[in-house]
Design a protein around this motif. Structure first.
Motif, short mmCIF file in Angstrom:
data_model
loop_
_atom_site.label_atom_id
_atom_site.label_comp_id
_atom_site.label_asym_id
_atom_site.label_seq_id
_atom_site.Cartn_x
_atom_site.Cartn_y
_atom_site.Cartn_z
N GLU A 115 -32.37 42.33 28.07
CA GLU A 115 -31.50 43.50 28.07
C GLU A 115 -30.40 43.22 27.06
OE1 GLU A 115 -29.30 46.72 28.33
OE2 GLU A 115 -28.32 44.82 28.80
N THR A 116 -30.29 44.06 26.04
CA THR A 116 -29.47 43.70 24.88
C THR A 116 -28.06 44.28 24.89
OG1 THR A 116 -30.24 45.59 23.56
CG2 THR A 116 -31.56 43.56 23.48
N THR A 117 -27.78 45.28 25.74
CA THR A 117 -26.45 45.90 25.68
C THR A 117 -25.41 45.16 26.51
OG1 THR A 117 -26.75 47.38 27.59
CG2 THR A 117 -27.57 48.15 25.44
N GLY A 118 -25.85 44.49 27.58
CA GLY A 118 -24.90 43.84 28.48
C GLY A 118 -24.08 44.82 29.30
N ARG A 119 -24.53 46.08 29.37
CA ARG A 119 -23.79 47.12 30.07
C ARG A 119 -24.42 47.43 31.42
NH1 ARG A 119 -19.09 47.43 28.26
NH2 ARG A 119 -18.83 49.69 28.48
N THR A 120 -23.64 48.02 32.31
CA THR A 120 -24.11 48.40 33.64
C THR A 120 -23.96 49.90 33.83
OG1 THR A 120 -21.95 48.17 34.70
CG2 THR A 120 -23.30 46.16 34.51
N ALA A 121 -24.54 50.40 34.91
CA ALA A 121 -24.37 51.81 35.23
C ALA A 121 -22.90 52.16 35.43
CB ALA A 121 -25.17 52.16 36.49
N GLN A 122 -22.15 51.26 36.07
CA GLN A 122 -20.72 51.49 36.26
C GLN A 122 -19.99 51.57 34.93
OE1 GLN A 122 -22.55 49.18 37.95
NE2 GLN A 122 -22.69 50.45 39.81
N ASP A 123 -20.45 50.81 33.95
CA ASP A 123 -19.84 50.87 32.62
C ASP A 123 -20.04 52.25 31.99
OD1 ASP A 123 -18.92 48.22 32.63
OD2 ASP A 123 -20.82 47.47 31.86
N LEU A 124 -21.19 52.86 32.22
CA LEU A 124 -21.41 54.20 31.68
C LEU A 124 -20.45 55.19 32.31
CD1 LEU A 124 -22.94 56.26 29.97
CD2 LEU A 124 -24.55 56.52 31.88
N ALA A 125 -20.24 55.10 33.61
CA ALA A 125 -19.28 55.98 34.26
C ALA A 125 -17.89 55.80 33.64
CB ALA A 125 -19.24 55.70 35.76
N ALA A 126 -17.52 54.56 33.35
CA ALA A 126 -16.22 54.31 32.72
C ALA A 126 -16.15 54.92 31.33
CB ALA A 126 -15.94 52.81 32.66
N GLU A 127 -17.25 54.84 30.57
CA GLU A 127 -17.27 55.45 29.24
C GLU A 127 -17.07 56.96 29.33
OE1 GLU A 127 -17.20 53.88 26.49
OE2 GLU A 127 -17.77 51.88 27.13
N LEU A 128 -17.73 57.59 30.29
CA LEU A 128 -17.59 59.03 30.45
C LEU A 128 -16.19 59.41 30.90
CD1 LEU A 128 -21.06 59.79 32.03
CD2 LEU A 128 -20.19 60.72 29.88
N GLU A 129 -15.62 58.63 31.79
CA GLU A 129 -14.24 58.88 32.19
C GLU A 129 -13.30 58.79 30.99
OE1 GLU A 129 -12.93 59.98 34.83
OE2 GLU A 129 -14.34 59.62 36.47
N GLY A 130 -13.60 57.85 30.09
CA GLY A 130 -12.77 57.68 28.90
C GLY A 130 -12.84 58.84 27.94
N LEU A 131 -13.86 59.70 28.09
CA LEU A 131 -13.99 60.87 27.21
C LEU A 131 -13.26 62.09 27.75
CD1 LEU A 131 -17.75 60.59 26.16
CD2 LEU A 131 -15.72 59.95 24.83
N ARG A 132 -12.74 62.00 28.97
CA ARG A 132 -12.00 63.13 29.51
C ARG A 132 -10.74 63.36 28.68
NH1 ARG A 132 -13.63 65.22 34.20
NH2 ARG A 132 -14.93 64.01 35.62
#
Length: 207
Positions: free
Chosen positions: A4-21
């Motif tokens: 797995e090359t990104t080192g990201r989690t599902a929770q990290d995606l939620a944080a990315e989306l929150e950061g776009l608000r």
């Protein structure tokens, strides 16, 4: 062994989306100022973005630690969309190709749920061979029926349309793609899950 090359989690995606608000999408779609200028630094700093490139499409590190590419044909403006890879798995050997698909079966619902926790329920979500798989509202959003059925890509898709009649709100897609070698027995394959943010035609409004 799968990687797995990104080192990201599902929770990290939620944080990315929150950061776009609250992003001023009109400013994003217009593109950044000249790289290296004080205006450019201020533009990136407004969203907590750390620039990682100065040539081609702008790539930034977000305040949540992820990486996002601003697609603009290599000229920085206007920006037509953003991409963030939430998950990527690569096989080391052809024998692991079935494991790539199994890993995606596990990762997809977790990552989709993370997106739903921020964006709400998608307009549509499903697999490449679903009878009701929709055609893209714009050709660049995802493959049309003929190409999709030939390539099995997007392998899975969820999308969120702009809400209401106001032009300028953004169009989100969550897409799993499976590399062609994954379907073979002689070449290692891989799969990705990516979040894409698009500016629909006429899109110039704050989300």
């Amino acid at each position: 062994m799968l990687k797995e090359t990104t080192g990201r989690t599902a929770q990290d995606l939620a944080a990315e989306l929150e950061g776009l608000r609250g992003v001023d999408w009109a400013s994003v779609w217009a593109g950044p100022p000249q790289g290296g200028s004080p205006e450019f630094d201020a533009w990136c700093g407004r969203y907590g973005w750390e620039p990682k490139t100065v040539e081609g499409n702008l790539i930034v590190r977000t305040r949540s630690g992820g990486k996002m590419t601003l697609w603009s044909g290599g000229i920085w403006n206007p920006v037509r969309g953003l991409t963030h890879y939430a998950w990527e798995v690569m096989a080391d050997a052809p024998a692991e190709n079935p494991d790539v698909l199994s890993a995606g079966n596990t990762a997809w619902p977790e990552i989709l749920q993370a997106a739903v926790s921020v964006l709400g329920a998608p307009v549509w979500s499903g697999a490449w061979d679903a009878e009701d798989f929709p055609e893209p509202p714009e050709s660049r959003f995802w493959r049309g029926k003929e190409s999709r059925l030939q390539t099995r890509n997007p392998y899975r898709l969820a999308f969120w349309e702009p809400v209401g009649e106001h032009p300028g709100q953004v169009f989100f897609t969550l897409e799993q793609s499976v590399a062609f070698p994954t379907w073979t027995v002689d070449t290692p394959g891989g799969s990705t899950i990516a979040l894409d943010v698009y500016a629909p035609e006429g899109s110039r409004r704050r989300w």
